[in-house]
Design a protein around this motif. Structure first.
Motif: not given
Length: 60
Positions: A1-5
């Motif tokens: 799962m991508p990490q969001h800033t």
């Protein structure tokens, strides 16, 4: 799962468009226009500003 800033505030000087090309009015031999790149001084070309520092209570 991508990490969001976390979202950063958009620069008020350039409204999120930090680099633009400005035409000088002259043309190249092939007919295309001569352009000069310009970068926003407020955000140094990032399009975002740093969040304001939190106020610290000082004194009595």
């Amino acid at each position: 799962m991508p990490q969001h800033t976390p979202p950063q505030p958009i620069c008020g000087n350039c409204d999120g468009f930090p680099t633009v090309a400005i035409t000088t009015g002259t043309r190249h031999r092939d007919g295309s226009r001569v352009t000069v790149p310009a970068t926003c001084r407020g955000c140094n070309g990032t399009g975002h500003t740093a969040p304001a520092a939190a106020l610290a209570k000082a004194g009595r």
